[in-house]
Design a protein around this motif. Structure first.
Motif, short mmCIF file in Angstrom:
data_model
loop_
_atom_site.label_atom_id
_atom_site.label_comp_id
_atom_site.label_asym_id
_atom_site.label_seq_id
_atom_site.Cartn_x
_atom_site.Cartn_y
_atom_site.Cartn_z
N VAL A 16 0.76 -1.10 -0.03
CA VAL A 16 0.05 -0.11 -0.03
C VAL A 16 0.92 1.33 -0.16
N ARG A 17 1.76 1.19 0.55
CA ARG A 17 2.87 2.24 0.74
C ARG A 17 3.69 2.54 -0.38
N LEU A 18 4.00 1.52 -0.90
CA LEU A 18 4.73 1.68 -2.39
C LEU A 18 3.84 2.24 -3.32
N ARG A 19 2.59 1.92 -3.27
CA ARG A 19 1.73 2.58 -4.21
C ARG A 19 1.65 4.04 -4.07
N GLU A 20 1.61 4.21 -2.99
CA GLU A 20 1.22 5.61 -2.43
C GLU A 20 2.43 6.55 -3.18
N LEU A 21 3.53 6.00 -2.69
CA LEU A 21 4.97 6.58 -3.25
C LEU A 21 4.81 6.67 -4.84
N ARG A 22 4.41 5.72 -5.37
CA ARG A 22 4.53 5.80 -6.92
C ARG A 22 3.52 6.85 -7.23
N ASP A 23 2.66 6.86 -6.73
CA ASP A 23 1.40 7.78 -7.12
C ASP A 23 1.95 9.16 -6.80
N ARG A 24 2.73 9.44 -5.93
CA ARG A 24 3.04 10.70 -5.49
C ARG A 24 4.32 11.08 -6.83
N THR A 25 4.97 10.18 -7.15
CA THR A 25 6.05 10.52 -8.10
C THR A 25 5.30 10.91 -9.47
N GLY A 26 3.97 10.21 -9.85
CA GLY A 26 3.43 10.65 -10.88
C GLY A 26 4.28 9.94 -12.02
N LEU A 27 5.07 9.01 -11.76
CA LEU A 27 5.71 8.22 -12.91
C LEU A 27 5.20 7.07 -13.38
N SER A 28 5.34 6.72 -14.64
CA SER A 28 4.75 5.17 -14.93
C SER A 28 5.63 4.37 -14.79
N LEU A 29 5.52 3.15 -14.90
CA LEU A 29 6.24 1.87 -14.77
C LEU A 29 7.58 2.08 -15.62
N ALA A 30 7.25 2.59 -16.81
CA ALA A 30 8.28 2.68 -17.67
C ALA A 30 9.39 3.85 -17.38
N ALA A 31 8.80 4.70 -16.60
CA ALA A 31 9.77 6.06 -16.31
C ALA A 31 10.26 5.25 -14.87
N LEU A 32 9.68 4.56 -14.16
CA LEU A 32 10.44 4.17 -13.01
C LEU A 32 11.64 3.50 -13.24
N ALA A 33 11.34 2.44 -14.40
CA ALA A 33 12.54 1.62 -14.93
C ALA A 33 13.60 2.55 -15.55
N ALA A 34 13.43 3.73 -16.19
CA ALA A 34 14.26 4.37 -16.74
C ALA A 34 15.05 4.94 -15.56
N ARG A 35 14.77 5.37 -14.55
CA ARG A 35 15.26 6.33 -13.50
C ARG A 35 15.70 5.28 -12.42
N THR A 36 15.65 3.88 -12.38
CA THR A 36 16.34 3.21 -11.43
C THR A 36 16.78 1.97 -12.24
N PRO A 37 17.60 1.08 -11.47
CA PRO A 37 18.15 -0.21 -12.05
C PRO A 37 17.08 -1.41 -12.11
N TYR A 38 15.75 -1.13 -11.91
CA TYR A 38 14.96 -2.35 -11.83
C TYR A 38 13.99 -1.98 -13.31
N SER A 39 13.53 -3.12 -13.80
CA SER A 39 13.09 -3.43 -15.10
C SER A 39 11.43 -2.93 -14.86
N LYS A 40 10.64 -2.68 -15.93
CA LYS A 40 9.46 -2.20 -15.75
C LYS A 40 8.53 -3.51 -15.24
N SER A 41 8.73 -4.68 -15.55
CA SER A 41 8.00 -5.79 -15.05
C SER A 41 8.49 -6.10 -13.69
N ALA A 42 9.59 -5.65 -13.30
CA ALA A 42 9.95 -5.67 -11.78
C ALA A 42 9.15 -4.75 -10.97
N TRP A 43 9.05 -3.65 -11.37
CA TRP A 43 8.30 -2.56 -10.64
C TRP A 43 6.74 -3.11 -10.74
N HIS A 44 6.30 -3.65 -11.78
CA HIS A 44 4.91 -4.57 -11.63
C HIS A 44 4.81 -5.51 -10.57
N ARG A 45 5.64 -6.01 -10.72
CA ARG A 45 5.78 -7.19 -9.41
C ARG A 45 5.75 -6.60 -7.95
#
Length: 252
Positions: A16-45
């Protein structure tokens, strides 16, 4: 339903907290993958609770959301399942569920230590283990659209052009190891900015809001050399560009 070992469930406080943080960033899964060492599918999991995220992923998401990572890491620790203690009457030593990971970490540490020992000898070649740990994660066209920090291409980056404005600096950056070029802008005060890189008709750009203190680079283009590549940034309605064989220019 039984979940895989070490996973979380969607209604757990950590998810729940991770989802809240993701919503706060406003970033898509692809954007999270681009700005971290973790893939889009990893962030989905991680965000659906099907896999427990590693500690650095929790820290990275907290940082992108501008949140204190300590409370989130406390939830991460609580979501873990430490191995149960052995009953006193049980014969032999029960095998901990963490044993395979521990052995893998010990083996990796031993390999790195051996590689560093060999590297210290006169005339010894660069160890393969060290190259594996520090090498870029993509090359040429596989890097297109990726950000330089997340792909480790920034490690050997060279500045091939620069132009300064009263409020910011723009640089053309080139990585020989990755075969890529990108634009960097460093603002002197919090301002929204758009960073772009162009080679011929090939153009990539990224926009960052004023409250984003970490975003400074455009996505990367695959290039054979930095010659003819143009790096630009627009900040506060001001545009500045630089590059090899490109005249530095700015306009209001």
């Amino acid at each position: 339903m039984r979940h895989p070992q070490g996973s979380t469930t969607p209604d757990e406080p950590l998810v729940v907290r991770l989802r809240e943080l993701r919503d706060r960033t406003g970033l898509s899964l692809a954007a999270l993958a681009a700005r971290t060492p973790y893939s889009k599918s990893a962030w989905h999991r991680y965000l659906t609770g099907t896999q427990r995220p590693p500690r650095p992923a929790v820290e990275a998401l907290s940082r992108l959301a501008g949140a204190d990572p300590a409370p989130v890491l406390a939830l991460w620790e609580a979501a873990g399942e430490p191995p149960a203690p052995s009953p006193p009457e049980q014969e032999g030593r029960p095998r901990s569920r963490w044993l395979p990971l521990s052995l893998a970490l010990l083996a990796t540490a031993a390999a790195v230590a051996a590689a560093l020992t060999v590297a210290g000898r006169p005339g010894a070649p660069a160890p393969a283990a060290q190259t594996l740990l520090t090498g870029p994660r993509c090359h040429a066209h596989s890097c297109r659209g990726e950000l330089p920090d997340a792909s480790v291409c920034a490690r050997d980056a060279q500045t091939k052009g620069a132009v300064s404005d009263s409020g910011y600096d723009v640089r053309l950056r080139y990585s020989p190891a990755c075969g890529t070029a990108w634009s960097e802008v460093h603002v002197h005060s919090p301002q929204a900015r758009e960073v772009s890189v162009r080679a011929g008709q090939d153009l990539l750009s990224a926009s960052y809001p004023a409250d984003d203190s970490a975003g400074y680079a455009s996505p990367m283009l695959a290039v054979r050399s930095p010659r003819g590549v143009e790096a630009c940034a627009e900040v506060g309605g001001q545009l500045a560009c630089t590059g090899l064989d490109v005249e530095p220019a700015g306009e209001g």
